[in-house]
Design an enzyme around this catalytic site. Structure first.
Site, mmCIF file in Angstrom:
data_model
loop_
_atom_site.group_PDB
_atom_site.id
_atom_site.type_symbol
_atom_site.label_atom_id
_atom_site.label_comp_id
_atom_site.label_asym_id
_atom_site.label_seq_id
_atom_site.Cartn_x
_atom_site.Cartn_y
_atom_site.Cartn_z
ATOM 1 N N ALA A 90 4.091 3.224 7.684
ATOM 2 C CA ALA A 90 5.007 2.361 6.935
ATOM 3 C C ALA A 90 6.303 2.141 7.689
ATOM 4 O O ALA A 90 6.840 1.023 7.716
ATOM 5 C CB ALA A 90 5.292 2.990 5.568
ATOM 6 N N HIS A 99 22.612 28.216 10.918
ATOM 7 C CA HIS A 99 21.780 29.402 10.680
ATOM 8 C C HIS A 99 21.895 29.827 9.215
ATOM 9 O O HIS A 99 22.992 29.848 8.666
ATOM 10 C CB HIS A 99 22.258 30.539 11.579
ATOM 11 C CG HIS A 99 21.544 31.837 11.329
ATOM 12 N ND1 HIS A 99 20.266 32.078 11.785
ATOM 13 C CD2 HIS A 99 21.931 32.966 10.668
ATOM 14 C CE1 HIS A 99 19.894 33.289 11.422
ATOM 15 N NE2 HIS A 99 20.889 33.857 10.744
ATOM 16 N N ARG A 117 -8.123 2.673 8.515
ATOM 17 C CA ARG A 117 -7.797 1.456 7.793
ATOM 18 C C ARG A 117 -7.966 0.252 8.717
ATOM 19 O O ARG A 117 -7.693 0.329 9.915
ATOM 20 C CB ARG A 117 -6.362 1.521 7.257
ATOM 21 C CG ARG A 117 -6.158 2.663 6.265
ATOM 22 C CD ARG A 117 -4.781 2.639 5.645
ATOM 23 N NE ARG A 117 -4.574 1.450 4.823
ATOM 24 C CZ ARG A 117 -4.932 1.330 3.552
ATOM 25 N NH1 ARG A 117 -5.560 2.324 2.936
ATOM 26 N NH2 ARG A 117 -4.696 0.225 2.876
ATOM 27 N N THR A 123 0.822 -1.208 0.000
ATOM 28 C CA THR A 123 0.000 0.000 0.000
ATOM 29 C C THR A 123 0.853 1.254 0.000
ATOM 30 O O THR A 123 0.604 2.201 -0.757
ATOM 31 C CB THR A 123 -0.930 0.002 1.225
ATOM 32 O OG1 THR A 123 -1.874 -1.061 1.095
ATOM 33 C CG2 THR A 123 -1.684 1.323 1.344
#
Length: 455
Positions: free
Chosen positions: A309, A432, A262, A40
């Site tokens: 995942a 920075h 899900r 998926t």
């Protein structure tokens, strides 16, 4: 026929990670996948949605170009071209993954597998036996009772990633990660978007302060949302879909995206028949992903851990190393980084204020506004970094909202997982101008020496 050290059912993030690490450790591995290697995440989830979000970011950049002294304009979305770009990313990653599996001498089998014995998967009429069976069959997009997905007017994220046009208007049912990301995509593409979320806030699993900031940002972008009232019914018409809520309010749009979470893919795969303990379709495991049946393991969205995942990936590696005798440390799920890739992004690791208090910590908090960060001003992003810490102790949670804050999670994860205090982090020098300076500034402020913050 040879007996494999591991037979893995499912080639998504958890399954393929387990296969690759096991092979690396010298184990003999069979990997079975009914669809495409990568699962998926690669084909219908993480990768395509983030590609769409990036296209949306480019579209918003074109709209706002004059703010940066650039003469450009947004004309329209070319969805065939967007999909070509998205599919190109997927194809490249898919081919790379296929090459990795092949190079590790993993036996890869395409087909729909089923557990038929405690040590055997049947696929394509053939029985594959392993000393260890790893279940990694993933998840599917849920719907609600009576809400039938047709893929045309009522769709899930599976369909939305393949849409070949920009809808004029969308109702997104569910304001969690998936719903918020698609709302962000479609607003950037030019749709009118309304999110309906039954709980009191968007991204309700995040710290409440992050949810409120996302809500303010979405209002500013013109994304509508209705919170705290549940879905009751819907009607499909020739023009679109009308949704009715339990308080009687109605909303109409061209399409309805169902993003209510899900569920685990576990039905009719033989799990219960082999005596595996389950709950609401999830396979239950211990802290090393072992089921109650010796030699059978489960990872990824199939088990009731965070459906991310990278979580399945980590669980797959954990199982491989445990089988190989390396005795890896169990995963601390509090220390898993989490991101909602909307505009702005929401990113976090560790405990929310509410959960920290529930666990009995004496909590102190620090909010650092990104308005004090030079790179944030260059990017014209608003947001903040919130630190949740134990009084005179370690940082318990880091919660961020703003453009690109997901990129700050690597440092945040180290701070949390190494149990650093604000005083430990404050002396570290951040380049920075970068957004990462905000992480340093927040910890300096919490350590009692704010520089670019009031305190």
């Amino acid at each position: 026929m040879s007996v494999f050290d591991l037979v893995i059912l499912g080639g998504g993030s958890g399954g393929y990670a387990c296969a690759l690490r096991s092979a690396q450790l010298g184990l003999n591995v069979a990997l079975i996948e009914a669809d495409k290697l990568g699962g998926t995440c690669l084909h219908r989830g993480c990768i395509p949605t983030k590609a769409l979000l990036h296209s949306g970011e480019i579209a918003d950049g074109a709209r706002d170009a004059s703010h940066f002294g650039v003469n450009a304009q947004f004309l329209s979305m070319d969805m065939p071209a967007v999909n070509s770009y998205k599919d190109g990313v997927i194809t490249k990653l898919h081919k790379g993954l296929q090459g990795l599996v092949k190079s590790r001498n993993i036996t890869y089998i395409e087909g729909h597998g089923k557990l038929v014995a405690k040590d055997t998967i049947e696929v394509n009429g053939e029985k594959i036996t392993g000393k260890n069976i790893i279940l990694a069959t993933g998840s599917y997009a849920r719907s609600l009772p009576g809400l039938e997905i047709d893929g045309v007017k009522i769709m899930t994220s599976d369909h939305a990633t393949k849409l070949d046009y920009v809808p004029k208007s969308v109702i997104v049912l569910g304001g969690g990660v998936i719903g918020s990301e698609f709302a962000s995509v479609w607003k950037s593409f030019g749709s009118e978007v309304t999110i309906i979320e039954g709980l009191p806030h968007l991204v309700p699993l995040e710290d409440e302060s992050s949810s409120k900031q996302l809500e303010r940002a979405f209002r500013k972008r013109g994304i509508n949302f209705e919170l705290g009232t549940r879905f009751k019914s819907h009607t499909v018409t020739a023009d679109g879909v009308t949704v009715t809520l339990e308080d009687g309010k109605t909303f109409t749009a061209e399409i309805l995206l169902v993003a209510v979470g899900r569920g685990p893919v576990s039905a009719n795969l033989g799990y219960e028949a082999q005596g595996i303990t389950m709950d609401r379709g999830y396979v239950l495991v211990d802290d090393k992903c072992r089921t109650n049946i010796p030699g059978i393991w489960a990872v990824g969205d199939l088990i009731p851990t965070l459906q991310l995942a990278h979580v399945g990936f980590a669980e797959g590696i954990l199982v491989a190393e445990e089988i190989a005798g390396l005795n890896p440390r169990a995963i601390n799920y509090d220390g898993i980084p989490r991101v909602t890739y909307s505009e702005p992004e929401v990113a976090s690791v560790g405990l929310t204020t509410a959960i920290a208090k529930e666990r009995g910590y004496d909590v102190v908090e620090l909010n650092y506004d990104l308005a004090g960060n030079g790179k944030a001003q260059i990017l014209r992003t608003a947001g903040s970094i919130k630190l949740v810490a134990q009084k005179d102790g370690p940082v318990l949670g880091i919660h961020m909202v703003g453009a690109r804050v997901g990129e700050l999670l690597a440092e945040a994860e180290l701070i949390f997982n190494w149990e650093a205090s604000a005083a430990d982090v404050a002396p570290l020098i951040h380049a920075h101008p970068t957004l990462s300076e905000a992480m340093g500034e927040a910890h300096m402020a919490l350590a009692g020496k704010p520089l670019h913050a009031h305190g």
